[in-house]
Design a protein around this motif. Structure first.
Motif: not given
Ligand code: BTN
Length: 263
Positions: A215-221, A232-236
Motif C-alpha cells: 500500500f506504500g508508506q503510512i506514518t501515525g499512531r 489500525l493506524i491513525r493518520h489525520g
C-alpha cells in the motif's frame, strides 16, 4: 521421534512429532508432507538447525545448530481467512510461555514478533492454503541460547536476556501446552479473547509507527487492532487498517526501528 521433545502430557498438538538434526525449513518440510499424505492436526516438525529458514516478507531466518527452537505445527482452521488471527494467536501463546518460564515482561510487536528489552527474540511465519482442506502451518523461530551475532541488529536470545537453565526441550513442552490451550479457546470463544490478550502484550499500540507494504508508506499512531488482527493506524482523521507489511516503531531519537531477522 525424539523422546526429549515428546509431550509429557496428553494433547493433540505435537503428538505426531518429527525431530530432525537439520532441514531447509521446518515449514517447508510440513508443506511437502501435506502434499503427499493425510497429516493429523497438531503434526509438528522440530529442527535443531535450518539451512533455509524462512522469515516474514520473504526474509531469511537465522537458524544455527542448537541455538534456537525451530518448530512448525499444522492446524486445520475452520476457514482460510483465519490465517491473520492465527498469527496473533501464536504470538500470544508464545508470550504466555516465555513470561511463565523466564519471568520476563515479554511483549509482542505487531503482528507477531516476540520482544524482550526492546529486541526481537522470536519470529512467527504462518503459511496457509486450502488443499486438501483449509490448513495453516504455524512456524516459530525462538532464539534461545548463545549470542546473536552483532551484525544482526535489534535481536537477542533468551539466554542473553538473562534466562537460566532453559533447554529447547523444556521450552517446547511449555509452548506446546500454551499453543494448544489458546487454539482450543479460540475455536470455542472466537477472536475477541485472542485480540484482548494480544492488546495486553502489545509493545506497538500507542506508539508512532511507520508501516510499509504493498500500500506504500503510512506514518501515525498505532491505535488498536481490529477483530481480524489488522493494525489500525491513525493518520489525520482516518483510521487505516494494515494487514501486511513491515511496521517500525519510532524511537525517542525519531528514528524507526525495523524488525530484525534473527534470524
Ligand atoms: C519472522 O520473519 O519474524 C518470522 C520467522 C519465522 C521463522 C520460523 S523458524 C521455524 C519455521 N520454519 C521456517 O522456515 N520459518 C519458521
Amino acid at each position: 521421534m525424539d523422546e526429549k521433545f515428546t509431550r509429557d502430557e496428553p494433547g493433540w498438538l505435537g503428538q505426531d512429532l518429527r525431530v530432525f538434526p537439520t532441514v531447509g525449513s521446518t515449514n517447508q518440510v510440513l508443506r511437502e508432507r501435506l502434499k503427499e499424505e493425510n497429516v493429523p492436526p497438531g503434526a509438528t516438525i522440530i529442527a535443531l538447525e535450518q539451512t533455509q529458514g524462512r522469515g516474514r516478507l520473504g526474509r531469511s531466518w537465522w537458524s544455527p545448530p542448537g541455538r534456537g527452537l525451530y518448530v512448525s505445527t499444522l492446524v486445520y482452521p475452520p476457514r482460510l481467512q483465519h490465517a491473520g488471527i492465527l498469527s496473533l494467536l501464536a504470538a500470544v501463546a508464545l508470550t504466555d510461555t516465555v513470561r511463565r518460564v523466564t519471568g520476563f515482561a515479554a511483549g509482542i510487536k505487531w503482528p507477531n514478533d516476540g520482544m524482550i528489552q526492546g529486541k526481537k527474540y522470536a519470529g512467527i511465519l504462518v503459511e496457509a492454503g486450502t488443499a486438501p482442506i483449509s490448513w495453516a502451518i504455524i512456524g516459530m523461530g525462538i532464539n534461545v541460547t548463545g549470542q546473536v551475532p552483532e551484525e544482526i541488529a535489534h535481536a537477542i536470545t533468551l539466554e542473553q536476556a538473562g534466562a537460566e537453565n532453559l533447554t529447547l526441550e523444556s521450552l517446547w513442552q511449555a509452548l506446546a501446552h500454551d499453543l494448544e490451550t489458546r487454539y482450543e479457546s479460540w475455536l470455542i470463544e472466537g477472536n475477541a479473547v485472542i485480540i484482548d490478550a494480544w492488546r495486553n502484550y502489545s509493545v506497538t499500540l500507542g506508539q508512532i509507527v511507520l508501516a510499509q507494504g504493498p500500500f506504500g508508506q503510512i506514518t501515525g499512531r498505532a491505535e488498536d487492532v481490529d477483530e481480524e488482527g489488522r493494525l489500525l493506524i491513525r493518520h489525520g482523521s482516518s483510521l487505516i487498517p494494515v494487514s501486511s507489511g513491515e511496521v517500525s516503531v519510532r524511537a525517542p531519537d525519531g528514528s524507526y526501528t525495523p524488525s530484525s531477522d534473527a534470524g
